[in-house]
Design an enzyme around this catalytic site. Structure first.
Site, PDB file in Angstrom:
ATOM      1  N   ASP A  50      35.980   4.772 -17.558  1.00 10.95           N
ATOM      2  CA  ASP A  50      35.724   3.501 -16.869  1.00 10.95           C
ATOM      3  C   ASP A  50      35.749   2.311 -17.824  1.00 10.95           C
ATOM      4  O   ASP A  50      35.786   1.171 -17.389  1.00 10.95           O
ATOM      5  CB  ASP A  50      34.372   3.536 -16.134  1.00 10.95           C
ATOM      6  CG  ASP A  50      34.391   4.533 -14.998  1.00 10.95           C
ATOM      7  OD1 ASP A  50      33.309   4.897 -14.511  1.00 10.95           O
ATOM      8  OD2 ASP A  50      35.488   4.977 -14.618  1.00 10.95           O
TER       9      ASP A  50
ATOM     10  N   ARG B   2      42.568  12.207  -6.792  1.00  5.11           N
ATOM     11  CA  ARG B   2      41.140  12.413  -6.558  1.00  5.11           C
ATOM     12  C   ARG B   2      40.848  13.613  -5.630  1.00  5.11           C
ATOM     13  O   ARG B   2      40.268  13.474  -4.564  1.00  5.11           O
ATOM     14  CB  ARG B   2      40.491  11.149  -5.986  1.00  5.11           C
ATOM     15  CG  ARG B   2      40.836   9.853  -6.654  1.00  5.11           C
ATOM     16  CD  ARG B   2      40.295   9.671  -8.048  1.00  5.11           C
ATOM     17  NE  ARG B   2      38.867   9.605  -8.153  1.00  5.11           N
ATOM     18  CZ  ARG B   2      38.147   8.490  -8.086  1.00  5.11           C
ATOM     19  NH1 ARG B   2      38.753   7.364  -7.858  1.00  5.11           N
ATOM     20  NH2 ARG B   2      36.834   8.526  -8.235  1.00  5.11           N
TER      21      ARG B   2
ATOM     22  N   CYS C 154      43.248   7.157  -4.636  1.00  3.43           N
ATOM     23  CA  CYS C 154      43.138   5.706  -4.812  1.00  3.43           C
ATOM     24  C   CYS C 154      44.095   5.334  -5.943  1.00  3.43           C
ATOM     25  O   CYS C 154      44.853   6.158  -6.437  1.00  3.43           O
ATOM     26  CB  CYS C 154      41.706   5.320  -5.146  1.00  3.43           C
ATOM     27  SG  CYS C 154      41.180   6.017  -6.701  1.00  3.43           S
TER      28      CYS C 154
ATOM     29  N   ARG D 133      32.836  -4.617  -6.016  1.00  2.00           N
ATOM     30  CA  ARG D 133      32.284  -3.301  -5.652  1.00  2.00           C
ATOM     31  C   ARG D 133      31.293  -2.830  -6.717  1.00  2.00           C
ATOM     32  O   ARG D 133      30.324  -2.153  -6.432  1.00  2.00           O
ATOM     33  CB  ARG D 133      33.402  -2.255  -5.568  1.00  2.00           C
ATOM     34  CG  ARG D 133      34.328  -2.390  -4.381  1.00  2.00           C
ATOM     35  CD  ARG D 133      35.337  -1.284  -4.387  1.00  2.00           C
ATOM     36  NE  ARG D 133      34.667   0.004  -4.519  1.00  2.00           N
ATOM     37  CZ  ARG D 133      35.302   1.129  -4.832  1.00  2.00           C
ATOM     38  NH1 ARG D 133      36.604   1.116  -5.054  1.00  2.00           N
ATOM     39  NH2 ARG D 133      34.653   2.263  -4.920  1.00  2.00           N
TER      40      ARG D 133
ATOM     41  N   LYS E 219      25.680   1.747 -10.520  1.00  6.61           N
ATOM     42  CA  LYS E 219      26.378   2.051  -9.248  1.00  6.61           C
ATOM     43  C   LYS E 219      26.568   3.556  -9.116  1.00  6.61           C
ATOM     44  O   LYS E 219      26.320   4.127  -8.050  1.00  6.61           O
ATOM     45  CB  LYS E 219      27.748   1.360  -9.253  1.00  6.61           C
ATOM     46  CG  LYS E 219      28.679   1.807  -8.138  1.00  6.61           C
ATOM     47  CD  LYS E 219      30.021   1.107  -8.166  1.00  6.61           C
ATOM     48  CE  LYS E 219      30.997   1.729  -9.096  1.00  6.61           C
ATOM     49  NZ  LYS E 219      31.660   2.967  -8.623  1.00  6.61           N
ATOM     50  N   ASN E 220      26.978   4.196 -10.200  1.00  8.37           N
ATOM     51  CA  ASN E 220      27.340   5.613 -10.108  1.00  8.37           C
ATOM     52  C   ASN E 220      26.143   6.550 -10.143  1.00  8.37           C
ATOM     53  O   ASN E 220      26.301   7.766 -10.063  1.00  8.37           O
ATOM     54  CB  ASN E 220      28.349   5.962 -11.210  1.00  8.37           C
ATOM     55  CG  ASN E 220      29.685   5.277 -10.942  1.00  8.37           C
ATOM     56  OD1 ASN E 220      29.922   4.756  -9.853  1.00  8.37           O
ATOM     57  ND2 ASN E 220      30.540   5.233 -11.950  1.00  8.37           N
TER      58      ASN E 220
HETATM   59  C1  EPZ Z   1      32.948   9.539 -10.984  1.00 11.81           C
HETATM   60  O1  EPZ Z   1      34.053   9.747 -10.122  1.00 11.81           O
HETATM   61  C2  EPZ Z   1      32.739   8.035 -11.033  1.00 11.81           C
HETATM   62  N1  EPZ Z   1      32.427   7.544  -9.695  1.00 11.81           N
HETATM   63  C3  EPZ Z   1      33.997   7.350 -11.560  1.00 11.81           C
HETATM   64  O2  EPZ Z   1      33.722   5.950 -11.641  1.00 11.81           O
HETATM   65  C4  EPZ Z   1      34.282   7.894 -12.965  1.00 11.81           C
HETATM   66  O3  EPZ Z   1      35.476   7.305 -13.442  1.00 11.81           O
HETATM   67  C5  EPZ Z   1      34.432   9.417 -12.896  1.00 11.81           C
HETATM   68  O4  EPZ Z   1      33.239   9.997 -12.322  1.00 11.81           O
HETATM   69  C6  EPZ Z   1      34.651  10.034 -14.274  1.00 11.81           C
HETATM   70  O5  EPZ Z   1      33.601   9.696 -15.112  1.00 11.81           O
HETATM   71  C7  EPZ Z   1      31.169   7.729  -9.208  1.00 11.81           C
HETATM   72  O6  EPZ Z   1      30.303   8.312  -9.845  1.00 11.81           O
HETATM   73  C8  EPZ Z   1      30.894   7.172  -7.834  1.00 11.81           C
HETATM   74  P1  EPZ Z   1      35.368  13.307 -11.353  1.00 11.81           P
HETATM   75  P2  EPZ Z   1      34.420  11.258  -9.625  1.00 11.81           P
HETATM   76  O7  EPZ Z   1      35.137  14.189 -10.192  1.00 11.81           O
HETATM   77  O8  EPZ Z   1      33.174  12.022  -9.419  1.00 11.81           O
HETATM   78  C9  EPZ Z   1      39.432  15.696 -11.147  1.00 11.81           C
HETATM   79  C10 EPZ Z   1      34.126   3.670 -11.314  1.00 11.81           C
HETATM   80  O9  EPZ Z   1      35.003   2.878 -11.708  1.00 11.81           O
HETATM   81  N2  EPZ Z   1      38.806  16.452 -10.050  1.00 11.81           N
HETATM   82  O10 EPZ Z   1      34.583  13.516 -12.600  1.00 11.81           O
HETATM   83  O11 EPZ Z   1      35.379  11.146  -8.517  1.00 11.81           O
HETATM   84  C11 EPZ Z   1      39.784  14.273 -10.712  1.00 11.81           C
HETATM   85  O12 EPZ Z   1      41.040  14.246 -10.063  1.00 11.81           O
HETATM   86  C12 EPZ Z   1      34.521   5.052 -10.842  1.00 11.81           C
HETATM   87  O13 EPZ Z   1      32.888   3.406 -11.268  1.00 11.81           O
HETATM   88  C13 EPZ Z   1      39.457  17.572  -9.547  1.00 11.81           C
HETATM   89  O14 EPZ Z   1      40.550  17.933  -9.991  1.00 11.81           O
HETATM   90  O15 EPZ Z   1      35.175  11.785 -10.930  1.00 11.81           O
HETATM   91  C14 EPZ Z   1      39.811  13.520 -12.006  1.00 11.81           C
HETATM   92  O16 EPZ Z   1      41.076  13.672 -12.615  1.00 11.81           O
HETATM   93  C15 EPZ Z   1      36.014   5.297 -10.955  1.00 11.81           C
HETATM   94  N3  EPZ Z   1      38.885  18.266  -8.535  1.00 11.81           N
HETATM   95  C16 EPZ Z   1      38.739  14.227 -12.845  1.00 11.81           C
HETATM   96  O17 EPZ Z   1      38.491  15.489 -12.202  1.00 11.81           O
HETATM   97  C17 EPZ Z   1      37.675  17.908  -8.000  1.00 11.81           C
HETATM   98  O18 EPZ Z   1      37.188  18.595  -7.083  1.00 11.81           O
HETATM   99  C18 EPZ Z   1      37.437  13.474 -12.954  1.00 11.81           C
HETATM  100  O19 EPZ Z   1      36.947  13.304 -11.649  1.00 11.81           O
HETATM  101  C19 EPZ Z   1      37.034  16.764  -8.526  1.00 11.81           C
HETATM  102  C20 EPZ Z   1      37.610  16.064  -9.556  1.00 11.81           C
END
Ligand code: EPZ
Length: 417
Positions: free
Chosen positions: A306, A123, A118, A398, A22-23
């Site tokens: 995850d 996020r 969420c 999802r 998915k990701n």
């Molecule tokens: C991706 O989300 C995945 N989703 C998530 O999977 C996964 O948990 C996550 O990466 C971490 O591995 C998809 O790929 C669609 P991040 P993403 O940006 O990109 C902070 C699932 O269950 N952050 O790496 O949103 C954020 O708040 C989902 O399949 C900032 O501060 O994750 C978080 O604490 C859930 N500023 C951390 O980084 C930003 O601009 C990790 O977020 C972006 C992120």
């Protein structure tokens, strides 16, 4: 609204086929907005999140033939037009924000609703915006929308304060057609990043260093048609590994890549599970599972956030005291209260949870608060005495295709009503 009903099940046994990630498919689909050519994608999982991305791209005039039966998609973005991204669709799925970089790259402009927070955290997208600014875009935040515009995008050096998966993907896509060289430092190194880079390079992009903490993108003028197979979903695979572990089963995952699962494999081996390449797949035999373990979630290649909820379900019924520390998201313990309704003994202290393994859980009425929490509750229900009713299962479908049928084929007592 449909619910899952799960009863105590025997040790799971048999084969299960792991679907596409998915990701990985979501950013790859979003990136096709950049090219204006035809792309053939294989290994496409039939998930509701993929349907949402399908609908969003269609709103921009992308034509998509989706052959769900063969996990095959043909995408053409030749005759697309720019517009404000549809609020109702984008706010339904956070990953929709990944269309921003491609739209900025193709049209020099994008107006996309700020993705809501969420259940698992606020996020933010500040790192995404930092990258767009560095590439020369103007960024404004008004009325809940992010608007980015640039007459031209010029390569730059960007340091990510946190190795954000989405920010790495969005900035990489925005840089592919920019003039000159872009370096993204302290970037994410997840397999899904590598898969997106592989797809873009197959389209004629010039990306190096993917899978390391510095990605270099040399801007090109044009992307051409391509074919690509999406990597298997390491989180679906990990979830089934835990399904075997929690039921003391012996299953074989077809189409799983053990290289992407190293932290989960390491932890299950510490718990005396036997994990080996066998019969054309990855065998996960947990008949002799014991020893509880501590886990601490980290960006890849650390233990995946995850997998935190599914693994906590396992630790709830393994003898001994374990500590689970969640370092990636600030609020990813929503499943704890639901597990406690089933008799789990868990205490939360800030970003850590202490779990005392119990002899058995009891079936209860519980609610899936998010995708992976819901999966964890199903796994817990497989070994709980009596029946467990799980509501809000739209979260689960999802990210897990045919989860109920796949579990049933391994001997699980689960039905959807
Ligand atoms: C991706 O989300 C995945 N989703 C998530 O999977 C996964 O948990 C996550 O990466 C971490 O591995 C998809 O790929 C669609 P991040 P993403 O940006 O990109 C902070 C699932 O269950 N952050 O790496 O949103 C954020 O708040 C989902 O399949 C900032 O501060 O994750 C978080 O604490 C859930 N500023 C951390 O980084 C930003 O601009 C990790 O977020 C972006 C992120």
């Amino acid at each position: 609204m449909e619910k899952f009903f799960v009863e105590k099940s025997p040790p799971l046994k048999g084969f299960v086929n792991i679907g596409g990630s998915k990701n990985s498919v979501l950013p790859v689909m979003a990136s096709t907005l950049m090219s204006g050519e035809t792309h053939i994608l294989n290994g496409i999982p039939d998930l509701s999140d993929v349907s949402v991305m399908f609908s969003i791209l269609s709103e921009f005039g992308v034509t998509i033939d989706w052959d769900k039966g063969n996990s095959h998609m043909k995408i053409n973005s030749k005759n697309i037009f720019n517009k404000e991204a549809p609020f109702d669709l984008v706010t339904k799925m956070r990953a929709s924000f990944l269309i921003t970089g491609p739209l900025l790259s193709r049209f020099g402009h994008a107006k996309v609703p700020l993705p809501g927070g969420c259940q698992i955290g606020s996020r933010p997208v500040d790192l995404h915006l930092k990258g767009f600014l560095a590439l020369g875009a103007k960024v404004s935040l008004e009325h809940g929308f992010v608007e980015v515009s640039a007459s031209r995008l010029a390569g730059s050096e960007i340091y990510l304060d946190f190795p954000s998966v989405g920010a790495t993907e969005n900035i990489m896509m925005a840089a592919v057609l920019a003039e000159g060289e872009t370096k993204i430092q302290n970037c994410a190194v997840e397999p899904e990043i590598v898969d997106l880079a592989n797809f873009l390079n197959a389209c004629g992009a010039n990306i190096e260093g993917e899978g390391t903490d510095t990605i270099t993108i040399h801007g090109v003028k044009y992307l051409h048609p391509s074919q690509h197979k999406i990597i298997p979903d390491r989180i679906e695979a990990g979830t089934f590994m835990i399904a075997s572990a929690i039921t003391k089963g012996d299953i074989i995952l077809k189409n799983a890549i053990s290289e992407h699962l190293k932290p989960v494999i390491a932890k299950l081996k510490e718990m005396n599970c036997l994990i080996e390449e066998a019969e054309g797949g990855l065998r996960v035999s947990c008949v002799g599972i014991q020893n509880c373990v501590d886990i601490k979630t980290m960006p890849y290649p650390g233990f995946p956030t995850d997998m935190q909820a599914p693994f906590m379900a396992l630790l709830s019924v393994v003898k001994g005291s374990s500590v689970v520390t969640e370092t990636v998201f600030e609020n990813r313990f929503m499943h704890v209260s639901e597990l406690k309704r089933m008799g789990a003994e868990i205490k939360i202290d800030s970003r850590s949870a202490v779990i005392e393994g119990v002899d058995s859980l009891t079936g209860a009425k519980v609610r899936a608060t998010d995708l992976r929490a819901g999966a964890g509750l199903i796994l817990a229900a497989l070994v709980a005495d009596g029946e467990t009713e799980i509501s809000d299962i739209h979260h689960i479908i999802r990210g897990y295709y045919n989860f109920e049928d796949k579990l049933k084929s391994l001997g699980a007592k689960i039905r959807m009503e």
